[in-house]
Design an enzyme around this catalytic site. Structure first.
Site, PDB file in Angstrom:
ATOM      1  N   ASP A  60       0.859  -1.196   0.000  1.00  0.00           N
ATOM      2  CA  ASP A  60       0.000   0.000   0.000  1.00  0.00           C
ATOM      3  C   ASP A  60       0.889   1.239   0.000  1.00  0.00           C
ATOM      4  O   ASP A  60       0.485   2.306  -0.455  1.00  0.00           O
ATOM      5  CB  ASP A  60      -0.879   0.080   1.257  1.00  0.00           C
ATOM      6  CG  ASP A  60      -1.834  -1.082   1.398  1.00  0.00           C
ATOM      7  OD1 ASP A  60      -2.125  -1.734   0.388  1.00  0.00           O
ATOM      8  OD2 ASP A  60      -2.292  -1.326   2.534  1.00  0.00           O
ATOM      9  N   GLU A 184      -5.714 -13.407  11.198  1.00  0.00           N
ATOM     10  CA  GLU A 184      -7.084 -13.068  10.780  1.00  0.00           C
ATOM     11  C   GLU A 184      -7.680 -14.194   9.953  1.00  0.00           C
ATOM     12  O   GLU A 184      -7.136 -14.565   8.910  1.00  0.00           O
ATOM     13  CB  GLU A 184      -7.044 -11.765   9.975  1.00  0.00           C
ATOM     14  CG  GLU A 184      -8.404 -11.347   9.445  1.00  0.00           C
ATOM     15  CD  GLU A 184      -8.351 -10.000   8.724  1.00  0.00           C
ATOM     16  OE1 GLU A 184      -7.340  -9.282   8.834  1.00  0.00           O
ATOM     17  OE2 GLU A 184      -9.337  -9.684   8.028  1.00  0.00           O
ATOM     18  N   LYS A 186     -10.813 -16.148   7.745  1.00  0.00           N
ATOM     19  CA  LYS A 186     -11.902 -15.879   6.802  1.00  0.00           C
ATOM     20  C   LYS A 186     -12.321 -17.222   6.221  1.00  0.00           C
ATOM     21  O   LYS A 186     -11.455 -18.057   5.938  1.00  0.00           O
ATOM     22  CB  LYS A 186     -11.403 -14.931   5.699  1.00  0.00           C
ATOM     23  CG  LYS A 186     -12.490 -14.424   4.763  1.00  0.00           C
ATOM     24  CD  LYS A 186     -11.949 -13.354   3.808  1.00  0.00           C
ATOM     25  CE  LYS A 186     -13.037 -12.885   2.872  1.00  0.00           C
ATOM     26  NZ  LYS A 186     -12.528 -11.887   1.899  1.00  0.00           N
ATOM     27  N   GLU A 220     -12.617 -10.349  12.309  1.00  0.00           N
ATOM     28  CA  GLU A 220     -13.306  -9.333  11.489  1.00  0.00           C
ATOM     29  C   GLU A 220     -14.805  -9.633  11.456  1.00  0.00           C
ATOM     30  O   GLU A 220     -15.212 -10.767  11.191  1.00  0.00           O
ATOM     31  CB  GLU A 220     -12.740  -9.316  10.058  1.00  0.00           C
ATOM     32  CG  GLU A 220     -13.545  -8.366   9.168  1.00  0.00           C
ATOM     33  CD  GLU A 220     -12.978  -8.172   7.772  1.00  0.00           C
ATOM     34  OE1 GLU A 220     -11.750  -7.975   7.647  1.00  0.00           O
ATOM     35  OE2 GLU A 220     -13.774  -8.210   6.812  1.00  0.00           O
ATOM     36  N   HIS A 223     -16.040 -11.382   8.269  1.00  0.00           N
ATOM     37  CA  HIS A 223     -15.598 -12.757   8.052  1.00  0.00           C
ATOM     38  C   HIS A 223     -16.333 -13.751   8.955  1.00  0.00           C
ATOM     39  O   HIS A 223     -16.700 -14.846   8.507  1.00  0.00           O
ATOM     40  CB  HIS A 223     -14.081 -12.856   8.251  1.00  0.00           C
ATOM     41  CG  HIS A 223     -13.315 -11.967   7.322  1.00  0.00           C
ATOM     42  ND1 HIS A 223     -11.950 -11.851   7.365  1.00  0.00           N
ATOM     43  CD2 HIS A 223     -13.724 -11.145   6.308  1.00  0.00           C
ATOM     44  CE1 HIS A 223     -11.560 -10.989   6.424  1.00  0.00           C
ATOM     45  NE2 HIS A 223     -12.618 -10.540   5.788  1.00  0.00           N
ATOM     46  N   ASP A 248     -10.925  -6.078  13.421  1.00  0.00           N
ATOM     47  CA  ASP A 248     -11.361  -5.456  12.164  1.00  0.00           C
ATOM     48  C   ASP A 248     -12.865  -5.246  12.228  1.00  0.00           C
ATOM     49  O   ASP A 248     -13.654  -6.203  12.162  1.00  0.00           O
ATOM     50  CB  ASP A 248     -11.002  -6.351  10.960  1.00  0.00           C
ATOM     51  CG  ASP A 248      -9.558  -6.157  10.513  1.00  0.00           C
ATOM     52  OD1 ASP A 248      -8.833  -5.363  11.131  1.00  0.00           O
ATOM     53  OD2 ASP A 248      -9.158  -6.827   9.524  1.00  0.00           O
ATOM     54  N   ASP A 258     -17.695 -10.938   0.889  1.00  0.00           N
ATOM     55  CA  ASP A 258     -17.092 -10.065   1.916  1.00  0.00           C
ATOM     56  C   ASP A 258     -17.396  -8.602   1.584  1.00  0.00           C
ATOM     57  O   ASP A 258     -16.768  -8.019   0.699  1.00  0.00           O
ATOM     58  CB  ASP A 258     -15.576 -10.319   1.898  1.00  0.00           C
ATOM     59  CG  ASP A 258     -14.850  -9.629   3.026  1.00  0.00           C
ATOM     60  OD1 ASP A 258     -15.462  -9.337   4.059  1.00  0.00           O
ATOM     61  OD2 ASP A 258     -13.629  -9.402   2.859  1.00  0.00           O
ATOM     62  N   ASP A 294     -11.870  -1.974   9.039  1.00  0.00           N
ATOM     63  CA  ASP A 294     -11.425  -2.616   7.794  1.00  0.00           C
ATOM     64  C   ASP A 294     -12.615  -2.632   6.839  1.00  0.00           C
ATOM     65  O   ASP A 294     -13.269  -3.647   6.649  1.00  0.00           O
ATOM     66  CB  ASP A 294     -10.915  -4.028   8.067  1.00  0.00           C
ATOM     67  CG  ASP A 294     -10.302  -4.638   6.819  1.00  0.00           C
ATOM     68  OD1 ASP A 294     -10.075  -3.893   5.852  1.00  0.00           O
ATOM     69  OD2 ASP A 294     -10.069  -5.855   6.805  1.00  0.00           O
TER      70      ASP A 294
HETATM   71  C1  GLT Z   1      -7.839  -7.423   2.646  1.00  0.00           C
HETATM   72  C2  GLT Z   1      -8.753  -8.256   3.480  1.00  0.00           C
HETATM   73  C3  GLT Z   1      -8.830  -7.795   4.888  1.00  0.00           C
HETATM   74  C4  GLT Z   1      -7.547  -7.952   5.613  1.00  0.00           C
HETATM   75  C5  GLT Z   1      -6.461  -7.105   5.054  1.00  0.00           C
HETATM   76  C6  GLT Z   1      -5.164  -7.426   5.751  1.00  0.00           C
HETATM   77  S1  GLT Z   1      -6.308  -7.233   3.362  1.00  0.00           S
HETATM   78  O1  GLT Z   1      -8.390  -6.156   2.444  1.00  0.00           O
HETATM   79  O2  GLT Z   1     -10.057  -8.239   2.882  1.00  0.00           O
HETATM   80  O3  GLT Z   1      -9.833  -8.466   5.594  1.00  0.00           O
HETATM   81  O4  GLT Z   1      -7.745  -7.547   6.946  1.00  0.00           O
HETATM   82  O5  GLT Z   1      -4.331  -8.214   4.978  1.00  0.00           O
HETATM   83 MN    MN Z   2     -13.433  -8.427   4.933  1.00  0.00          MN
HETATM   84 MN    MN Z   3      -9.798  -7.677   7.647  1.00  0.00          MN
END
Ligand code: GLT
Ligand code: MN
Ligand code: MN
Length: 392
Positions: A60, A184, A186, A220, A223, A248, A258, A294
């Site tokens: 980034d 994190e 997902k 998150e 997720h 997040d 997502d 996020d």
């Molecule tokens: C990406 C993802 C996020 C993560 C980020 C960290 S990158 O945008 O969808 O959920 O937190 O890598």
């Molecule tokens: Mn996400």
């Molecule tokens: Mn995230």
């Protein structure tokens, strides 16, 4: 002077990623709808909105393939902007998902050259994070999964993941950085199925690491919701385990891709319960880490809409925190959720001994009568709804 109670302050520890407010709105079906913004512009605008910090992936800030000299020039310009605007970088992470070499995984890839490149990229990213003062380093394994399970034994993938995280923990220790990792989860997207699909999976995985103590989770909202799970329960389990190192925050409808929507824009009740938990207004310990959004603005927005989105995330968080505090201070609520104690039974319910087992068997219990008792959860939930709607 009137101080707006909803104006964010540094104490709120609100953060955004460069990739969140910087999201230009492209999706698999359409092109970017907003011009890209420079990292220094984002820092200035986030500071103006009242955010405390800004987070980033290596790329980034520093484009993939930049020379060492280019990197250093970009980083020093960025550091100067942080200083001017009084912003910090509490978290950094590595992009291990965009480049084609990561198409079948980074740390879990079958090709050892890919795993080597991923480790090297992560070490460089950790160095960058340390240089910017990041205390938390996030790992989101966006490509750590598969569509073709016949290609890889999931046990092999998990083992490779463990090797990589432990390797990088040792790297951090070797370098003497004051940095912890937050993993994190997902369930899917961009892969058909990701390994380590939920925060619960992550918590167990962490317990198998050699460097368990320096690794926690970064749950998150979107997720956990995609997996059909309760974010509040996931965060509660992480907090209870002392493993909530980062979070997040965003909005998400169940059963969808997502979405990463503005915090509180969907499922306000879940958002209320999450903020209540994080803020400790019901009595538990308060989470003291960054509150990271996020999320990104709707694709309908121009740049003004992006800053409206950022202010909205923070404002809604603060409104929910205030609503949760009022809810928990309400005597009727306190009465409804008062813990029931029993001096005879309570000591018997933990720490087994043969005597306790015998005492439990001797107690007179009437399951029929217990089963008849109404618990007034309707009343409690309605009161919560009325706090959410501003009726109390
Ligand atoms: C990406 C993802 C996020 C993560 C980020 C960290 S990158 O945008 O969808 O959920 O937190 O890598
Ligand atoms: Mn996400
Ligand atoms: Mn995230």
């Amino acid at each position: 002077m009137i101080i707006d109670a909803l104006q964010p302050t540094a104490d709120d520890r609100f953060t955004f990623g460069l990739w969140t407010v910087g999201n230009p709105g492209s999706d698999p079906f359409g092109l970017a709808v907003r011009a890209s913004m420079t990292p220094t512009h984002i820092v200035a605008k986030l500071a103006e909105c009242g955010a405390w910090g800004v987070n980033l992936h290596d790329n980034d800030l520093v484009p993939f393939g930049a020379s060492a000299a280019e990197r250093d020039a970009i980083v020093s310009e960025f550091k100067a902007a942080l200083k001017v605007h009084g912003m910090v970088v509490p978290m950094a992470t590595t992009n291990l998902f965009s480049h084609p070499c990561f198409k079948d995984g980074a740390f879990t890839a079958d090709d050892p050259r890919v795993r080597a490149f991923a480790l090297r990229k992560a070490m460089d990213g950790i160095d960058l994070g340390a240089e910017l003062g990041a205390a938390t380093y996030v790992f989101w394994g966006g490509r750590e999964g598969t569509e073709v399970d016949a290609s890889r034994d999931p046990r092999t993938a998990i083992g490779r993941m463990r090797d990589a995280i432990d390797f990088l923990c040792d790297y951090v220790k070797d370098r003497g950085y004051a940095m912890r990792f937050a993993l994190e989860a997902k369930p899917n997207e961009p892969r058909g199925d990701l390994y380590l699909a939920t925060t619960g999976h992550m918590l167990h995985f962490i317990s198998t690491l050699r460097n368990e103590a320096m690794v926690g989770v970064n749950p998150e909202v979107a997720h956990e919701t995609m997996a059909g799970l309760s974010m509040t329960h996931a965060v509660g389990q992480a907090m209870e385990a002392g493993k909530l190192f980062h979070i997040d925050l965003n909005g998400q409808k169940a059963g969808r891709f997502d979405q990463d929507l503005r915090f509180g824009s969907e499922d306000l009740k879940q958002a209320f319960l999450l903020v209540r938990l994080l803020e400790g207004s019901a009595g538990g310990a308060r989470y003291d880490g960054p509150r990271h959004f996020d999320a990104h603005a709707y694709r309908t927005e121009d740049e003004d809409g992006v800053w409206e989105f950022a202010r909205g995330c923070m404002r809604t968080y603060k409104l929910l925190a205030a609503r949760a505090a009022a809810f928990d201070a309400d005597p009727e609520v306190q009465d409804l959720i008062a813990e029931r104690t029993d001096p005879q039974l309570d000591p018997l319910l933990a720490d087994y001994s043969p005597q306790k087992a015998a005492a439990l068997r001797a107690v007179t219990l009437d399951p029929e009568a217990i089963g008849q008792r109404g618990l007034q959860r309707e009343r409690l939930d309605q009161i919560m709804t009325e706090y959410l709607l501003g009726a109390r």
